[in-house]
Design an enzyme around this catalytic site. Structure first.
Site, PDB file in Angstrom:
ATOM      1  N   GLU A  96      41.533  29.740  29.906  1.00 51.18           N
ATOM      2  CA  GLU A  96      40.916  28.584  30.553  1.00 51.18           C
ATOM      3  C   GLU A  96      39.449  28.515  30.149  1.00 51.18           C
ATOM      4  O   GLU A  96      39.016  27.591  29.474  1.00 51.18           O
ATOM      5  CB  GLU A  96      41.062  28.686  32.071  1.00 51.18           C
ATOM      6  CG  GLU A  96      40.502  27.489  32.814  1.00 51.18           C
ATOM      7  CD  GLU A  96      40.709  27.602  34.315  1.00 51.18           C
ATOM      8  OE1 GLU A  96      40.187  26.733  35.037  1.00 51.18           O
ATOM      9  OE2 GLU A  96      41.377  28.550  34.771  1.00 51.18           O
ATOM     10  N   GLN A 109      38.995  49.002  34.541  1.00 47.90           N
ATOM     11  CA  GLN A 109      39.921  49.900  35.214  1.00 47.90           C
ATOM     12  C   GLN A 109      41.116  49.170  35.835  1.00 47.90           C
ATOM     13  O   GLN A 109      41.261  47.956  35.711  1.00 47.90           O
ATOM     14  CB  GLN A 109      39.160  50.724  36.257  1.00 47.90           C
ATOM     15  CG  GLN A 109      38.092  51.621  35.642  1.00 47.90           C
ATOM     16  CD  GLN A 109      37.343  52.432  36.665  1.00 47.90           C
ATOM     17  OE1 GLN A 109      37.828  52.681  37.778  1.00 47.90           O
ATOM     18  NE2 GLN A 109      36.136  52.866  36.318  1.00 47.90           N
ATOM     19  N   HIS A 115      38.401  36.609  34.136  1.00 46.29           N
ATOM     20  CA  HIS A 115      38.897  35.254  33.905  1.00 46.29           C
ATOM     21  C   HIS A 115      37.728  34.313  34.096  1.00 46.29           C
ATOM     22  O   HIS A 115      36.642  34.743  34.488  1.00 46.29           O
ATOM     23  CB  HIS A 115      40.048  34.929  34.867  1.00 46.29           C
ATOM     24  CG  HIS A 115      40.815  33.703  34.504  1.00 46.29           C
ATOM     25  ND1 HIS A 115      40.840  32.566  35.297  1.00 46.29           N
ATOM     26  CD2 HIS A 115      41.575  33.417  33.424  1.00 46.29           C
ATOM     27  CE1 HIS A 115      41.602  31.649  34.717  1.00 46.29           C
ATOM     28  NE2 HIS A 115      42.052  32.137  33.577  1.00 46.29           N
ATOM     29  N   GLU A 118      37.166  26.656  33.295  1.00 44.46           N
ATOM     30  CA  GLU A 118      37.269  25.897  32.044  1.00 44.46           C
ATOM     31  C   GLU A 118      35.884  25.671  31.430  1.00 44.46           C
ATOM     32  O   GLU A 118      34.957  25.214  32.103  1.00 44.46           O
ATOM     33  CB  GLU A 118      37.946  24.563  32.348  1.00 44.46           C
ATOM     34  CG  GLU A 118      38.216  23.676  31.161  1.00 44.46           C
ATOM     35  CD  GLU A 118      38.855  22.364  31.584  1.00 44.46           C
ATOM     36  OE1 GLU A 118      38.983  21.484  30.732  1.00 44.46           O
ATOM     37  OE2 GLU A 118      39.204  22.225  32.779  1.00 44.46           O
ATOM     38  N   HIS A 151      38.242  49.918  39.890  1.00 41.87           N
ATOM     39  CA  HIS A 151      39.565  49.449  40.286  1.00 41.87           C
ATOM     40  C   HIS A 151      39.512  48.174  41.132  1.00 41.87           C
ATOM     41  O   HIS A 151      38.801  48.088  42.124  1.00 41.87           O
ATOM     42  CB  HIS A 151      40.297  50.532  41.078  1.00 41.87           C
ATOM     43  CG  HIS A 151      40.161  51.899  40.488  1.00 41.87           C
ATOM     44  ND1 HIS A 151      40.790  52.283  39.327  1.00 41.87           N
ATOM     45  CD2 HIS A 151      39.436  52.977  40.891  1.00 41.87           C
ATOM     46  CE1 HIS A 151      40.475  53.539  39.042  1.00 41.87           C
ATOM     47  NE2 HIS A 151      39.655  53.980  39.966  1.00 41.87           N
ATOM     48  N   HIS A 156      34.579  36.807  37.505  1.00 48.14           N
ATOM     49  CA  HIS A 156      35.140  35.491  37.202  1.00 48.14           C
ATOM     50  C   HIS A 156      34.031  34.579  36.706  1.00 48.14           C
ATOM     51  O   HIS A 156      33.063  34.303  37.409  1.00 48.14           O
ATOM     52  CB  HIS A 156      35.815  34.895  38.437  1.00 48.14           C
ATOM     53  CG  HIS A 156      36.770  33.790  38.107  1.00 48.14           C
ATOM     54  ND1 HIS A 156      36.351  32.548  37.668  1.00 48.14           N
ATOM     55  CD2 HIS A 156      38.126  33.754  38.113  1.00 48.14           C
ATOM     56  CE1 HIS A 156      37.408  31.790  37.439  1.00 48.14           C
ATOM     57  NE2 HIS A 156      38.507  32.500  37.699  1.00 48.14           N
ATOM     58  N   ASN A 236      35.663  57.716  30.884  1.00 49.56           N
ATOM     59  CA  ASN A 236      36.542  56.694  30.323  1.00 49.56           C
ATOM     60  C   ASN A 236      36.474  56.604  28.809  1.00 49.56           C
ATOM     61  O   ASN A 236      37.472  56.266  28.164  1.00 49.56           O
ATOM     62  CB  ASN A 236      36.246  55.343  30.969  1.00 49.56           C
ATOM     63  CG  ASN A 236      36.935  55.176  32.301  1.00 49.56           C
ATOM     64  OD1 ASN A 236      38.092  54.771  32.366  1.00 49.56           O
ATOM     65  ND2 ASN A 236      36.242  55.529  33.371  1.00 49.56           N
TER      66      ASN A 236
END
Length: 247
Positions: A96, A109, A115, A118, A151, A156, A236
């Protein structure tokens, strides 16, 4: 009583015919079994779909030293840097808003979501309010180097997270820029603000105004989590190396 295999076989055949006749078994089931399906169609690393706002599919670009767990998803115009660890059930989905960038030695994680809103409208024009600029380049989501996304945290877009920053468990970043050397403690949030370098948001606090952001406490040597990110990044990076060797 001894079991009669012949009777059992007849019963199974009768049941199968009855189900097929009743429509409980789809006639297309055999076609599905016979259909040639490529691995890419079910890959966890794949192109974004064609949409009205994005007519061109893009595939992720992933450094060969990064590790993407088979249970994680990386979709669309995503760049993942060196020695990045992407854990099970993480979702990096650039279908998007695009692009999404994850810098070197960062970790994404378990259950993390990246995300974005648009970034291009159906006329092919950029939606400026949904874009962040970092070093002269535009992104939907930007994650710097040596960043830990713990976690179930979410970033966003439009959003950017600076270098050496720790985003704690279930923390949330939306329409915000988080500076370098910051800490978002578990279940904290930054919404519609810019967090200055070297600040932390206490656990559970939701920062929604710039006045609040500017008053956040500084990360000092005696702060409880001042060196947490450094340790998490170290672990990590080595996990990514170890998983790459065994995959």
């Amino acid at each position: 009583m001894m079991f009669n295999k012949q009777i059992f076989t007849i019963l199974i055949l009768s049941l199968s015919l009855a189900l097929a006749g009743s429509g409980c078994i789809s006639e297309g089931a055999e076609d599905n079994v016979a259909q040639e399906i490529t691995v890419d169609e079910f890959s966890n690393i794949r192109e974004n779909p064609v949409t009205p706002w994005n007519p061109e599919p893009s595939a992720p670009v992933i450094d060969p030293t990064a590790y993407i767990d088979p249970q994680a998803s990386v979709i669309g115009e995503v760049t993942i840097g060196a020695n990045v660890m992407v854990s099970p059930m993480a979702s990096i989905r650039s279908d998007e808003g695009m692009p999404i960038f994850v810098g070197d030695r960062s970790n994404v994680q378990d259950g993390v979501v990246l995300h974005a809103l648009e970034t291009i409208n159906e006329e092919g024009e950029p939606i400026e309010d949904n874009i962040v600029e970092v070093d002269g380049k535009e992104y939907a989501v930007y994650i710097g180097n040596n960043v830990s996304l713990a976690h179930q945290s979410q970033v966003h877009g439009p959003a950017a997270v600076g270098d050496d920053t720790f985003i704690g468990m279930q923390a949330f970043v939306f329409k915000s820029k988080v500076g370098n050397n910051c800490v978002l403690e578990p279940r904290s949030a930054a919404i519609g603000v810019t967090i200055p370098d070297g600040r932390y948001i206490p656990a559970g606090m939701v920062v929604t105004s710039q006045a609040e952001a500017d008053k956040l406490p500084e990360v000092t040597d005696d702060y409880a989590y001042s060196h947490t990110n450094e340790a998490v990044v170290y672990v990590n990076v080595h996990l990514a190396e170890g998983y790459k060797e065994t995959s």
